[in-house]
Design an enzyme around this catalytic site. Structure first.
Site, PDB file in Angstrom:
ATOM      1  N   ASP A  10      50.486  36.567  34.459  1.00 39.10           N
ATOM      2  CA  ASP A  10      49.963  37.931  34.430  1.00 39.10           C
ATOM      3  C   ASP A  10      49.865  38.427  32.974  1.00 39.10           C
ATOM      4  OD1 ASP A  10      49.398  40.589  35.185  1.00 39.10           O
ATOM      5  OD2 ASP A  10      51.542  41.077  35.348  1.00 39.10           O
ATOM      6  N   ASP A  12      49.476  42.377  31.917  1.00 39.59           N
ATOM      7  CA  ASP A  12      50.141  43.671  31.674  1.00 39.59           C
ATOM      8  C   ASP A  12      51.608  43.597  32.081  1.00 39.59           C
ATOM      9  OD1 ASP A  12      47.749  44.804  30.796  1.00 39.59           O
ATOM     10  OD2 ASP A  12      47.153  45.276  32.845  1.00 39.59           O
ATOM     11  N   ASP A 144      55.098  40.890  36.884  1.00 46.25           N
ATOM     12  CA  ASP A 144      56.139  41.933  36.847  1.00 46.25           C
ATOM     13  C   ASP A 144      56.039  42.909  38.025  1.00 46.25           C
ATOM     14  OD1 ASP A 144      53.670  42.815  35.676  1.00 46.25           O
ATOM     15  OD2 ASP A 144      54.712  44.675  35.165  1.00 46.25           O
TER      16      ASP A 144
HETATM   17 MG    MG Z   1      51.631  43.100  35.347  1.00 45.16          MG
END
Ligand code: MG
Length: 192
Positions: A10, A12, A144
């Site tokens: 990922d 961000d 996240d």
């Molecule tokens: Mg993310």
């Protein structure tokens, strides 16, 4: 066919420091307002971490032109990406969901510019953008987000990149990029 495992990573909150980028802009625009420290950020969605009356101010920042382009690089992220790619065990791809509500659809283009600037041009062809990562094939994903959209049962096993808002959830996790080997290389029970 490659023997390597497909590793999705990922952007961000994992490669690009989304919250730090927000805090820098927030402090510039609203120097009199408080900032929730990253270590106390209990919710993934920033608008839920601050008073309701500031919601539009928050979205004006995160959906504004230049926001994604100017996000700082998370410490060790570029080095770890290169190392994971070169270790011989993984086929690494960046896997990111574009913010389709951003101004003038600036998000996908800015993400690509960010990748070229911080990670190198070769990663542009290894970038997958999807608003539903469960549709993407892979063995693992480092992400996240506490609850990921899953319109189909994903093929990948999730590995958290630790933030305050996901730290109590079960599952394998990378707390910081310098420790990626400790998590990804051993034959752990959860390995596919
Ligand atoms: Mg993310």
């Amino acid at each position: 066919m490659t023997e390597k495992k497909i590793l999705l990573v990922d952007m961000d909150g994992v490669k690009a420091d989304y919250y730090k980028g927000f805090c820098i802009e927030w402090a510039k625009r609203f120097p009199d307002r408080p900032i929730v420290p990253a270590s106390e950020l209990k919710t993934f969605y920033l608008e839920n971490a601050y008073p309701k009356e500031w919601e539009q101010d928050i979205l004006a920042i995160t959906r504004g032109k230049g926001f994604f382009l100017n996000l700082p690089l998370i410490e060790g992220a570029a080095e770890a990406l290169k190392e994971m790619d070169e270790c011989g065990k993984f086929e690494v791809y960046l896997c990111t969901a574009p913010d389709v509500d951003a101004e003038d659809q600036c998000c996908p283009g800015e993400k690509l510019q960010w990748i070229e600037k911080h990670l190198g041009k070769k990663w542009l062809k290894r970038t997958i953008m999807s608003t539903d990562k469960s549709l993407i094939h892979g063995h693992y994903i480092i992400d996240d987000k506490p609850v990921m959209k899953q319109s189909v049962g994903p093929m990948w096993k999730r590995i958290f990149f630790t933030h305050a808002y996901n730290k109590d959830l079960p599952g394998p996790r990378i707390n910081k990029w310098s420790e990626w080997r400790k998590v990804l290389l051993p034959d752990l029970p959860w390995a596919v």
